[in-house]
Design an enzyme around this catalytic site. Structure first.
Site, PDB file in Angstrom:
ATOM      1  N   ASP A 262       4.656  54.257  10.458  1.00  0.00           N
ATOM      2  CA  ASP A 262       4.103  55.449  11.059  1.00  0.00           C
ATOM      3  C   ASP A 262       4.046  55.203  12.567  1.00  0.00           C
ATOM      4  O   ASP A 262       4.029  54.048  13.007  1.00  0.00           O
ATOM      5  CB  ASP A 262       2.699  55.694  10.481  1.00  0.00           C
TER       6      ASP A 262
ATOM      7  N   ASP B 296       1.945  57.267  15.301  1.00  0.00           N
ATOM      8  CA  ASP B 296       0.654  57.493  15.947  1.00  0.00           C
ATOM      9  C   ASP B 296      -0.464  56.734  15.234  1.00  0.00           C
ATOM     10  O   ASP B 296      -0.741  56.971  14.062  1.00  0.00           O
ATOM     11  CB  ASP B 296       0.349  59.001  15.931  1.00  0.00           C
TER      12      ASP B 296
END
Length: 254
Positions: A19, A21
């Site tokens: 991922d 953020d």
């Protein structure tokens, strides 16, 4: 059989997906030099990719303009827009899937709901259309960093986004949509099956026997939950980029 493209890696059958953020970068922040070096070292060990709900321009804001060359696989909007070794793969579209009239009904409902919300601050860009999803933000995406942080605290206390999602599920039960709360201020709306597991179809035929995924929203309702729990994936729940680097050090001694 593993692609010959990865024969230079120590573990060519392994890929690490991240991922963006909160995992590779601070929330809406930029990648650190330390994380860049970690990823550079990791690419000597295995294949490396990122997957996120944002579009590529927003991901480049966080990862840098050279993001496509830093990773072997780049998955924007959960893989609806995808790159392998810098080469773009076939795309899909949310609007083609849902249709214009249903999309309009969804957006109209969201704007009316937000208009009636009693929250401390509202700014702008409440509905953002993307290639593979719609992003909904009660406060609006062009709030400041301080306003973003304040809203996140307020949302955690009052469940604004969770109640919004429940209202959408009740209003559109036949649309076949999934609602995923992620980041600090918004949630994503996309067809069922178009969560982050969508990117895994781009890995079919690559011959990977181990797929690691690292994410900071690996809880039910979080936008990392589905891929974290996928049976083909070894999931790692982390809270921030420092934990990501620590986990990689344990796994790959880098």
């Amino acid at each position: 059989m593993t692609s010959a493209d990865w024969s230079d890696r120590e573990f060519p059958n392994t890929i690490c997906l991240f991922d963006v953020d909160g995992t590779l970068t601070p929330a809406r922040g930029v990648i650190s030099d330390e994380m860049r070096k970690t990823l550079e070292d990791l690419r000597k060990k295995c294949v490396v990719g990122f997957v996120g709900g944002s579009d590529l321009p927003k991901q480049k804001e966080q990862l840098g303009a050279e993001a496509l060359s830093m990773f072997d696989f780049c998955f924007s909007e959960n893989g609806l827009t995808a790159f392998r070794r810098g080469v773009k793969l076939p795309e899909n579209s949310f609007i083609q899937h849902l249709g214009e009239s249903r999309y309009a009904a969804l957006v109209n409902f969201c704007l009316r709901y937000i208009a009636d919300l009693d929250i401390p601050q509202k700014r702008g860009t409440f509905v953002e259309f993307r290639q593979g999803m719609v992003n909904i933000s009660p406060i609006g995406r062009n709030c400041s960093r301080e306003e973003r942080n304040n809203y996140e605290t307020y949302d955690l206390q009052h469940g604004i986004r969770q109640k919004f999602v429940e209202a959408l599920e009740k209003e559109f039960p036949d649309y076949g949509l999934k609602y995923s709360i992620g980041g600090q201020i918004s949630f994503d709306v996309f067809p069922i099956g178009w969560d982050k597991t969508y990117c895994l179809r781009h890995l079919e035929g690559e011959g990977f026997t181990t797929i690691h995924f690292f994410g900071d929203k690996a809880f039910k309702g979080g936008n990392d939950w589905e891929i974290y729990n996928d049976e083909s994936v070894t999931g790692h729940s982390i809270k921030n980029p420092d934990e990501t680097r620590a986990e990689l050090k344990k796994l790959f001694d880098i």
